[in-house]
Design a protein around this motif. Structure first.
Motif, PDB file in Angstrom:
ATOM      1  N   TYR A   1      -5.069   3.165   4.619  1.00  0.00           N
ATOM      2  CA  TYR A   1      -4.289   2.345   3.847  1.00  0.00           C
ATOM      3  C   TYR A   1      -2.975   1.845   4.415  1.00  0.00           C
ATOM      4  CZ  TYR A   1      -2.295   0.419  -0.554  1.00  0.00           C
ATOM      5  OH  TYR A   1      -1.557  -0.433  -1.437  1.00  0.00           O
ATOM      6  N   PHE A   2      -2.809   0.893   5.082  1.00  0.00           N
ATOM      7  CA  PHE A   2      -1.653   0.321   5.718  1.00  0.00           C
ATOM      8  C   PHE A   2      -0.628  -0.235   4.593  1.00  0.00           C
ATOM      9  CE2 PHE A   2      -4.420   0.170   9.104  1.00  0.00           C
ATOM     10  CZ  PHE A   2      -3.986   0.820  10.427  1.00  0.00           C
ATOM     11  N   SER A   3       0.474   0.431   4.252  1.00  0.00           N
ATOM     12  CA  SER A   3       1.359  -0.035   3.303  1.00  0.00           C
ATOM     13  C   SER A   3       2.773   0.129   3.784  1.00  0.00           C
ATOM     14  CB  SER A   3       1.237   1.013   1.927  1.00  0.00           C
ATOM     15  OG  SER A   3       2.107   0.201   1.004  1.00  0.00           O
ATOM     16  N   THR A   4       3.187  -0.954   4.786  1.00  0.00           N
ATOM     17  CA  THR A   4       4.601  -0.865   5.310  1.00  0.00           C
ATOM     18  C   THR A   4       4.853  -2.225   5.828  1.00  0.00           C
ATOM     19  OG1 THR A   4       5.463   0.059   7.400  1.00  0.00           O
ATOM     20  CG2 THR A   4       2.964  -0.219   7.349  1.00  0.00           C
ATOM     21  N   THR A   5       6.048  -2.467   5.881  1.00  0.00           N
ATOM     22  CA  THR A   5       6.506  -3.722   6.774  1.00  0.00           C
ATOM     23  C   THR A   5       6.724  -3.553   8.109  1.00  0.00           C
ATOM     24  OG1 THR A   5       8.868  -3.314   5.854  1.00  0.00           O
ATOM     25  CG2 THR A   5       7.427  -4.505   4.593  1.00  0.00           C
ATOM     26  N   GLN A   6       6.530  -2.204   8.642  1.00  0.00           N
ATOM     27  CA  GLN A   6       6.437  -2.063  10.133  1.00  0.00           C
ATOM     28  C   GLN A   6       5.420  -2.589  10.772  1.00  0.00           C
ATOM     29  OE1 GLN A   6       9.781  -1.332  10.858  1.00  0.00           O
ATOM     30  NE2 GLN A   6       9.826  -1.400   8.434  1.00  0.00           N
ATOM     31  N   PHE A   7       4.907  -3.961  10.736  1.00  0.00           N
ATOM     32  CA  PHE A   7       3.583  -4.478  11.080  1.00  0.00           C
ATOM     33  C   PHE A   7       3.014  -4.255  12.520  1.00  0.00           C
ATOM     34  CE2 PHE A   7       5.646  -7.326   7.976  1.00  0.00           C
ATOM     35  CZ  PHE A   7       4.926  -7.124   6.951  1.00  0.00           C
ATOM     36  N   PRO A   8       3.591  -4.112  13.503  1.00  0.00           N
ATOM     37  CA  PRO A   8       2.869  -3.687  14.570  1.00  0.00           C
ATOM     38  C   PRO A   8       1.982  -2.619  14.620  1.00  0.00           C
ATOM     39  CG  PRO A   8       5.144  -4.224  15.224  1.00  0.00           C
ATOM     40  CD  PRO A   8       5.064  -4.245  13.764  1.00  0.00           C
ATOM     41  N   VAL A   9       2.190  -1.744  13.977  1.00  0.00           N
ATOM     42  CA  VAL A   9       1.361  -0.336  13.750  1.00  0.00           C
ATOM     43  C   VAL A   9      -0.163  -0.924  13.114  1.00  0.00           C
ATOM     44  CG1 VAL A   9       2.076   0.414  11.206  1.00  0.00           C
ATOM     45  CG2 VAL A   9       1.233   2.072  13.033  1.00  0.00           C
ATOM     46  N   LEU A  10      -0.150  -2.143  12.406  1.00  0.00           N
ATOM     47  CA  LEU A  10      -1.474  -2.411  11.706  1.00  0.00           C
ATOM     48  C   LEU A  10      -2.447  -2.623  12.817  1.00  0.00           C
ATOM     49  CD1 LEU A  10       0.826  -2.634   9.387  1.00  0.00           C
ATOM     50  CD2 LEU A  10      -0.579  -4.589   8.828  1.00  0.00           C
ATOM     51  N   ILE A  11      -2.049  -2.951  13.921  1.00  0.00           N
ATOM     52  CA  ILE A  11      -3.189  -3.319  14.915  1.00  0.00           C
ATOM     53  C   ILE A  11      -4.089  -2.183  15.447  1.00  0.00           C
ATOM     54  CG2 ILE A  11      -1.787  -5.150  16.032  1.00  0.00           C
ATOM     55  CD1 ILE A  11      -1.194  -3.349  18.365  1.00  0.00           C
ATOM     56  N   LEU A  12      -3.636  -0.949  14.959  1.00  0.00           N
ATOM     57  CA  LEU A  12      -4.445   0.078  15.011  1.00  0.00           C
ATOM     58  C   LEU A  12      -5.632   0.148  14.127  1.00  0.00           C
ATOM     59  CD1 LEU A  12      -1.828   2.911  15.681  1.00  0.00           C
ATOM     60  CD2 LEU A  12      -3.425   1.967  17.401  1.00  0.00           C
ATOM     61  N   GLY A  13      -5.493  -0.668  13.108  1.00  0.00           N
ATOM     62  CA  GLY A  13      -6.486  -0.418  12.165  1.00  0.00           C
ATOM     63  C   GLY A  13      -7.977  -0.869  12.772  1.00  0.00           C
ATOM     64  N   PRO A  14      -8.072  -1.941  13.438  1.00  0.00           N
ATOM     65  CA  PRO A  14      -9.322  -2.610  14.030  1.00  0.00           C
ATOM     66  C   PRO A  14      -9.823  -1.298  15.056  1.00  0.00           C
ATOM     67  CG  PRO A  14      -7.774  -3.887  14.607  1.00  0.00           C
ATOM     68  CD  PRO A  14      -7.181  -3.117  13.517  1.00  0.00           C
ATOM     69  N   TYR A  15      -8.984  -0.709  15.749  1.00  0.00           N
ATOM     70  CA  TYR A  15      -9.305   0.394  16.804  1.00  0.00           C
ATOM     71  C   TYR A  15      -9.897   1.363  16.076  1.00  0.00           C
ATOM     72  CZ  TYR A  15      -8.348   4.444  19.795  1.00  0.00           C
ATOM     73  OH  TYR A  15      -8.698   5.229  20.581  1.00  0.00           O
ATOM     74  N   TRP A  16      -9.295   1.794  15.042  1.00  0.00           N
ATOM     75  CA  TRP A  16      -9.890   3.161  14.369  1.00  0.00           C
ATOM     76  C   TRP A  16     -11.249   2.810  13.413  1.00  0.00           C
ATOM     77  CZ3 TRP A  16      -4.308   3.901  12.226  1.00  0.00           C
ATOM     78  CH2 TRP A  16      -3.469   4.827  13.185  1.00  0.00           C
ATOM     79  N   LYS A  17     -11.050   1.652  12.865  1.00  0.00           N
ATOM     80  CA  LYS A  17     -12.390   1.202  12.607  1.00  0.00           C
ATOM     81  C   LYS A  17     -13.489   1.135  13.492  1.00  0.00           C
ATOM     82  CE  LYS A  17     -14.458  -2.589   9.724  1.00  0.00           C
ATOM     83  NZ  LYS A  17     -14.236  -3.771   9.238  1.00  0.00           N
ATOM     84  N   LYS A  18     -13.424   0.673  14.727  1.00  0.00           N
ATOM     85  CA  LYS A  18     -14.377   0.423  15.664  1.00  0.00           C
ATOM     86  C   LYS A  18     -14.705   1.947  16.325  1.00  0.00           C
ATOM     87  CE  LYS A  18     -15.750  -1.586  20.017  1.00  0.00           C
ATOM     88  NZ  LYS A  18     -15.142  -2.405  21.343  1.00  0.00           N
ATOM     89  N   LYS A  19     -13.781   2.787  16.345  1.00  0.00           N
ATOM     90  CA  LYS A  19     -14.029   4.147  16.983  1.00  0.00           C
ATOM     91  C   LYS A  19     -14.505   5.400  15.945  1.00  0.00           C
ATOM     92  CE  LYS A  19     -11.463   7.489  19.694  1.00  0.00           C
ATOM     93  NZ  LYS A  19     -12.459   7.561  21.012  1.00  0.00           N
ATOM     94  N   PHE A  20     -14.040   5.164  14.600  1.00  0.00           N
ATOM     95  CA  PHE A  20     -14.482   6.141  13.462  1.00  0.00           C
ATOM     96  C   PHE A  20     -15.433   5.670  12.552  1.00  0.00           C
ATOM     97  CE2 PHE A  20     -10.959   7.811  16.009  1.00  0.00           C
ATOM     98  CZ  PHE A  20     -10.966   8.799  16.337  1.00  0.00           C
ATOM     99  N   GLY A  21     -15.309   4.216  12.564  1.00  0.00           N
ATOM    100  CA  GLY A  21     -16.108   3.688  11.475  1.00  0.00           C
ATOM    101  C   GLY A  21     -15.444   3.627   9.961  1.00  0.00           C
TER     102      GLY A  21
END
Length: 435
Positions: free
Chosen positions: A108-128
């Motif tokens: 759950y990304f809850s932040t306005t520090q938006f660049p960190v959100l690009i890790l979401g698809p990375y973690w989804k692909k790597k760990f499901g």
């Protein structure tokens, strides 16, 4: 109990607006079937003020992980200040370790520090692991594109182009969206049509009554940031400034000018305090309200302090005001987390918003104050505000009789339940896809 990994770079004791959703929800996640853990940036790597009292209402059972960041004293030399960019590599490494060693059902990304959100698809692909994004502000905003250079935030040219590049990366594989504003969701689904079929929910910021209990418990530890005298009547605003609040400020100040001319002996007792108007480091903020007052020749009556207050100091300031005012934007997508502390203070409230904004609708629904609808004719609004100020200075503008039953809908327990409903829907979707 399902496990939730929360990404929130700013977190207590850091006093930042974008961590409040999580801070207020943490006591209630377990009641709705979720066990939360938080990954934050170590406070020493931020330059925002701290408030140790923010830790008081965080359950001891919640696991808090910390990551490092590149020191700003180095990165600022090349113009890089964003905590998200400075912490990005450290987030990737730490969360990789967590996802290898523990099973989490959702990120759950809850932040306005938006660049960190690009890790979401990375973690989804790597760990499901599916992920949800909480849009508390627009990421790529077009608001300033037609504004003059002086009205644009610092480094707007770079940040706009970076946001335009990064936003689609995060949105491409996201599994659900939460937003404080319908307008933010509408903009995103227009840009990325694939989002139409995802679980989405508009969930406003929450009210957290225990915060005022904390303030009153520690009352002796606080001081007011302005001089309070028997002869002055203090209108107080605690929150950010900015050029998008100019219209509201001009209507307020024009109404006050009218009052000074019509009833100088009465209106000369009014003082308008704008406190914590900049997110810049202490002493580096640029005033955006005081220059308007100076231009209108009423600066004697207007005080702007750009430095932010510790969170509970700000609540103490609201709790001791004679009258509260909230400046907002004419943008109907504008929302404001600060309206709930204003309402909980149980003071008279004069608020400036577009009438279709969530902030205006909440105040109206709870009968908690007077909303000045910024989309209407400015001359007409100035007359309404003048009459309001006149009543207030005569002692005839009483606090609104807030509908506390309606207000309960916005308290943190119920706002947390709504978040968890979206979590459950995302998990159900993921199970169907995988099953």
């Amino acid at each position: 109990m399902k496990k939730l990994l929360i990404i929130s770079p700013y977190f207590p004791p850091i006093n930042a607006a974008d961590m409040q959703r999580i801070r207020m929800s943490l006591p209630y996640f377990s009641s709705h079937g979720w066990e939360p853990a938080v990954v934050m940036v170590e406070p020493e790597y931020t330059d925002l003020p701290t408030d140790t009292l923010l830790n008081e209402n965080i359950p001891a059972s919640v696991t808090i992980h910390q990551v490092k960041a590149l020191p700003k004293k180095w990165t600022s030399k090349v113009g890089l200040g964003s905590i998200a960019l400075r912490a990005l590599w450290f987030y990737k490494r730490k969360v990789n370790q967590l996802l290898k060693s523990e099973k989490f059902d959702l990120i759950y990304f809850s932040t306005t520090q938006f660049p960190v959100l690009i890790l979401g698809p990375y973690w989804k692909k790597k760990f499901g692991v599916p992920y949800i994004i909480d849009m508390q502000d627009p990421w790529r905003s077009e608001y300033y594109q037609d504004k003059s250079k002086i009205e644009r935030p610092k480094k707007h040219w770079f940040s706009y182009r970076l946001n335009k590049f990064l936003e689609p990366i995060a949105m491409q594989k996201v599994d659900g969206l939460i937003s404080v504003s319908k307008g933010y969701l509408d903009t995103l689904t227009e840009r990325y049509p694939q989002l139409n079929d995802l679980p989405k929910r508009i969930i406003t910021f929450a009210a957290f009554p225990p915060d005022f209990e904390t303030v009153r418990k520690h009352r002796a530890e606080f001081n007011l940031p302005y001089l309070k005298t028997a002869s002055n009547y203090n209108f107080v605003y605690v929150g950010r400034g900015g050029h998008d609040l100019k219209q509201a400020a001009e209507i307020l100040f024009s109404a006050f000018q009218t009052g000074l001319k019509a009833h100088p002996r009465l209106f000369k007792h009014a003082r308008f305090h704008f406190i914590g108007t900049s997110y810049a480091p202490k002493g580096e903020g640029v005033a955006t309200i005081q220059p308007i007052a100076r231009q209108m020749d009423i600066s004697t009556y207007v005080n702007e302090q750009t430095d932010r207050l510790p969170f509970y100091q700000s609540l103490f300031t609201l709790d001791n005001a004679d009258h509260l005012m909230i400046l907002g934007s004419e943008d109907k997508s504008y929302t404001a987390s600060k309206i709930f502390p204003y309402i909980l203070s149980d003071k008279p409230i004069l608020a400036f918003f577009h009438s279709e904004s969530s902030a205006a609708q909440i105040i109206s629904e709870c009968q908690a104050g007077t909303v000045i609808p910024l989309e209407e004719d400015a001359i007409h609004l100035q007359k309404i505000v003048y009459e309001y100020l006149h009543r207030a200075l005569l002692g005839r503008q009483q606090p609104a009789k807030t509908d506390w039953k309606a207000f309960e809908n916005y308290e943190a327990f119920n706002m947390c339940r709504k978040q968890c409903e979206v979590f459950n829907e995302v998990i159900a979707n993921a199970e169907r896809k995988n099953g």
